[in-house]
Design an enzyme around this catalytic site. Sequence first.
Site, PDB file in Angstrom:
ATOM      1  N   ASP A  60       0.847  -1.178   0.000  1.00 32.31           N
ATOM      2  CA  ASP A  60       0.000   0.000   0.000  1.00 32.31           C
ATOM      3  C   ASP A  60       0.890   1.237   0.000  1.00 32.31           C
ATOM      4  O   ASP A  60       1.701   1.429   0.905  1.00 32.31           O
ATOM      5  CB  ASP A  60      -0.895  -0.019   1.248  1.00 32.31           C
ATOM      6  CG  ASP A  60      -1.784   1.207   1.324  1.00 32.31           C
ATOM      7  OD1 ASP A  60      -2.460   1.487   0.331  1.00 32.31           O
ATOM      8  OD2 ASP A  60      -1.788   1.884   2.365  1.00 32.31           O
ATOM      9  N   THR A  93      -3.282   5.254  -3.805  1.00 31.53           N
ATOM     10  CA  THR A  93      -2.180   6.022  -3.222  1.00 31.53           C
ATOM     11  C   THR A  93      -0.888   5.848  -4.018  1.00 31.53           C
ATOM     12  O   THR A  93      -0.145   6.802  -4.214  1.00 31.53           O
ATOM     13  CB  THR A  93      -1.941   5.603  -1.757  1.00 31.53           C
ATOM     14  OG1 THR A  93      -1.826   4.180  -1.692  1.00 31.53           O
ATOM     15  CG2 THR A  93      -3.100   6.029  -0.880  1.00 31.53           C
ATOM     16  N   THR A  94      -0.638   4.624  -4.479  1.00 35.25           N
ATOM     17  CA  THR A  94       0.556   4.401  -5.310  1.00 35.25           C
ATOM     18  C   THR A  94       0.405   5.131  -6.641  1.00 35.25           C
ATOM     19  O   THR A  94       1.354   5.747  -7.131  1.00 35.25           O
ATOM     20  CB  THR A  94       0.761   2.889  -5.558  1.00 35.25           C
ATOM     21  OG1 THR A  94       0.790   2.209  -4.306  1.00 35.25           O
ATOM     22  CG2 THR A  94       2.065   2.634  -6.289  1.00 35.25           C
ATOM     23  N   ASP A 390      -9.023  -0.312   2.425  1.00 37.80           N
ATOM     24  CA  ASP A 390      -9.030   0.293   1.083  1.00 37.80           C
ATOM     25  C   ASP A 390     -10.289  -0.104   0.323  1.00 37.80           C
ATOM     26  O   ASP A 390     -10.934   0.742  -0.310  1.00 37.80           O
ATOM     27  CB  ASP A 390      -7.785  -0.150   0.296  1.00 37.80           C
ATOM     28  CG  ASP A 390      -6.509   0.514   0.809  1.00 37.80           C
ATOM     29  OD1 ASP A 390      -6.611   1.299   1.772  1.00 37.80           O
ATOM     30  OD2 ASP A 390      -5.435   0.245   0.255  1.00 37.80           O
TER      31      ASP A 390
END
Length: 542
Positions: A60, A93-94, A390
Amino acid sequence: MNAPIILLKEGTDTSQGIPQIVSNINACQVIVDAVRTTLGPRGMDKMIVDKRDKATISNDGATIIKLLDIVHPAAKTLVDIARSQDAEIGDGTTSVTLLSGELLKQMKPFVEEAVHPQIICKSVRTAASMAIDKIREIEIKVKRDDPGEQRRLLEKCAATALSSKLIAHQQVFFAKMVVDAVMMLDELLPVNMIGMKKVTGGGLEDTMLVEGVAFKKTFSYAGFEMQPKSYESPLIALLNIELELKSEKENAEVRVDTVEEYQNIVDAEWNILYQKLEKIHQSGAKVVLSKLPIGDVATQYFADRDLFCAGRVPEEDMKRTMKACGGSIQTSVHNLTEDVLGKCRMFEEKQIGGERYNLFTGCPLGKTCTIIMRGGAEQFIEETERSLHDAIMIVRGALKHDSVVAGGGAIEMELSRHLRDYSRTIAGKQQLLIAAFAKGLEVIPRQLCENAGFDATNILNKLRHMHARGGTWYGVDIDSEDIRDNYEACVWEPSLVKVNAITAASEACCLILSVDETIKSPSRTTNDGPAPPRGRGRGRPM
């Protein structure tokens, strides 16, 4: 010749101009390289070991960046956008870190060629605005009046979010569980009403969803095993009271002349405790929960009268129980009327793995649920919790904003084509800058290919060709090392994820490009000598 004017303290570090902007861009590239390989279903995991030698295994982006001890001031901007994406959306997020790093990389040659940063920022904002408008134009709305179709959409969105996690092999099982959990909430969809509990042991498939509140059995004294462990329609007393004999305070002094006087003091203490217990019993409550300790005398007292008690209940679990079952947390036993007591359809204590859990089901007031996760290693269960968080955020976002786009790099390739076509219709520097933004968007499908071991150049050429012919939803096919219509293949993501990612990435890019000077104050240990030691306050030395 005039003498130089010294404004800043000696030792102050200043750097400015184009080299400073390039230095900031290079620092951001290092952060991007740290999370680059975690993107997508075939992404790798990272192991981060902190100062206390605690290992965290995760892919994550927000978790990895949060655990890295980043000190570079410009690179911290990427930490902030990853955290904001995690807080607002929960996933992507990545992607947002990768996108902002790639935009900076594409703009770097223009900075080195002395194009003014404000011209670059203006073009980045224009391109980002056009990309978001294009998403709004092509996103696919889901019919809310068809519950079956809506549930199918939510499960596909959850499965797509879980496909890049450690628990990807059980994504169908967890996708259904996540959708069930979110559907149990009320219209506001408060995420804090979904409890997450971890029990080591068992397999991933042993993870269970409890429709109500569940928390681990608290520390208990002798007499606890004699208490009933199951009730139907009980009244629940929620207390913030210590139900045990208190030890004397420090330096307390009581002077007595006779043994009888001492005995009266002891009897008074016991009577106070028994009066409290009697009032709780008379209230009609069958389950007594308290944030503070419940001692052995009280435990035995409740056991003799067929009541269940639990002390030292965590505040978070108490609040969830109060919201779900009703009632209010009392700091006194004098007004324990029925309107301040909670209710539920069923209370039971259940063995789950090596732990015992208290389960409250059929809660009338608030809609809540608890996911009890199982697994082998502790790090694995922690990563499962992050993955499920998530997926829950994605399903929640899809419920609030009922529109989706295809994942797997499809939407990025379509936006890239749209911006590239637009750039050919304008003149000047803006043409080159918007074309560079369009090329930057291609980082997502390219990295998906590289992480899966595919030939990224070949697949991107196929995607450009297909999108030029009108194949809007064509993206990377991880399963067959080719391209496919990812909307037909049910690789769906809420459009909100992409809108937020592009907005955050472009803002971060403009922020870093607009900083042309860094002034760093000197450390405390200067020529004036080391900093004085910190005292204990009020002028007292250490």
